[in-house]
Design a protein around this motif. Structure first.
Motif, short mmCIF file in Angstrom:
data_model
loop_
_atom_site.label_atom_id
_atom_site.label_comp_id
_atom_site.label_asym_id
_atom_site.label_seq_id
_atom_site.Cartn_x
_atom_site.Cartn_y
_atom_site.Cartn_z
N THR A 239 0.83 -1.20 0.00
CA THR A 239 0.00 0.00 0.00
C THR A 239 0.87 1.25 0.00
O THR A 239 2.04 1.21 0.38
CB THR A 239 -0.91 0.02 1.24
OG1 THR A 239 -0.08 0.10 2.39
CG2 THR A 239 -1.79 -1.21 1.31
N ARG A 240 0.27 2.35 -0.44
CA ARG A 240 1.02 3.60 -0.54
C ARG A 240 1.51 4.09 0.83
O ARG A 240 2.59 4.65 0.94
CB ARG A 240 0.16 4.70 -1.18
CG ARG A 240 -0.15 4.47 -2.62
CD ARG A 240 1.07 4.58 -3.48
NE ARG A 240 1.57 5.95 -3.50
CZ ARG A 240 2.75 6.31 -3.98
NH1 ARG A 240 3.56 5.41 -4.46
NH2 ARG A 240 3.13 7.55 -3.97
N GLY A 241 0.70 3.87 1.86
CA GLY A 241 1.09 4.33 3.19
C GLY A 241 2.38 3.70 3.67
O GLY A 241 3.27 4.39 4.18
N ARG B 176 8.36 3.72 4.42
CA ARG B 176 9.66 3.11 4.09
C ARG B 176 10.57 4.13 3.42
O ARG B 176 11.78 4.19 3.69
CB ARG B 176 9.45 1.90 3.18
CG ARG B 176 10.48 0.81 3.42
CD ARG B 176 10.24 -0.39 2.56
NE ARG B 176 10.91 -0.12 1.28
CZ ARG B 176 10.47 -0.50 0.09
NH1 ARG B 176 9.37 -1.19 0.00
NH2 ARG B 176 11.13 -0.21 -0.99
N ASP B 177 9.99 4.96 2.57
CA ASP B 177 10.76 6.01 1.90
C ASP B 177 11.33 7.00 2.92
O ASP B 177 12.48 7.42 2.81
CB ASP B 177 9.87 6.75 0.92
CG ASP B 177 10.36 6.63 -0.50
OD1 ASP B 177 11.33 5.88 -0.74
OD2 ASP B 177 9.77 7.29 -1.37
#
Length: 75
Positions: free
Chosen positions: A2-4, A9-10
């Motif tokens: 998922t984007r969240g 992580r980024d």
């Protein structure tokens, strides 16, 4: 994924690239920073006022446009 979780992580990866980079690096409190910035702005304004009093030489786009006589005015 998922984007969240990808965003999280980024952020972790970015933090790992810049160790100890939490906030500004100047070591000043917000009050000290405000005083420093205020002083810099006052100096800048005084310098600009001095230039305009000494006969111009500034970088104002208004004076350039007026001097050129051109523009988008209605005729």
């Amino acid at each position: 994924m998922t984007r969240g979780s990808q965003r999280e992580r980024d952020r972790e990866r970015a933090a790992a690239r810049k160790p100890g980079a939490k906030g500004p690096q100047d070591g000043l409190t917000p009050e000290q920073r405000r005083e420093r910035d205020k002083k810099a702005l006052e100096e800048k304004a005084a310098k600009k006022a001095q230039q305009s009093a000494a006969g111009g030489g500034g970088t104002s786009t208004d004076s350039k446009n007026k001097a050129a006589g051109g523009g988008g005015g209605k005729n």
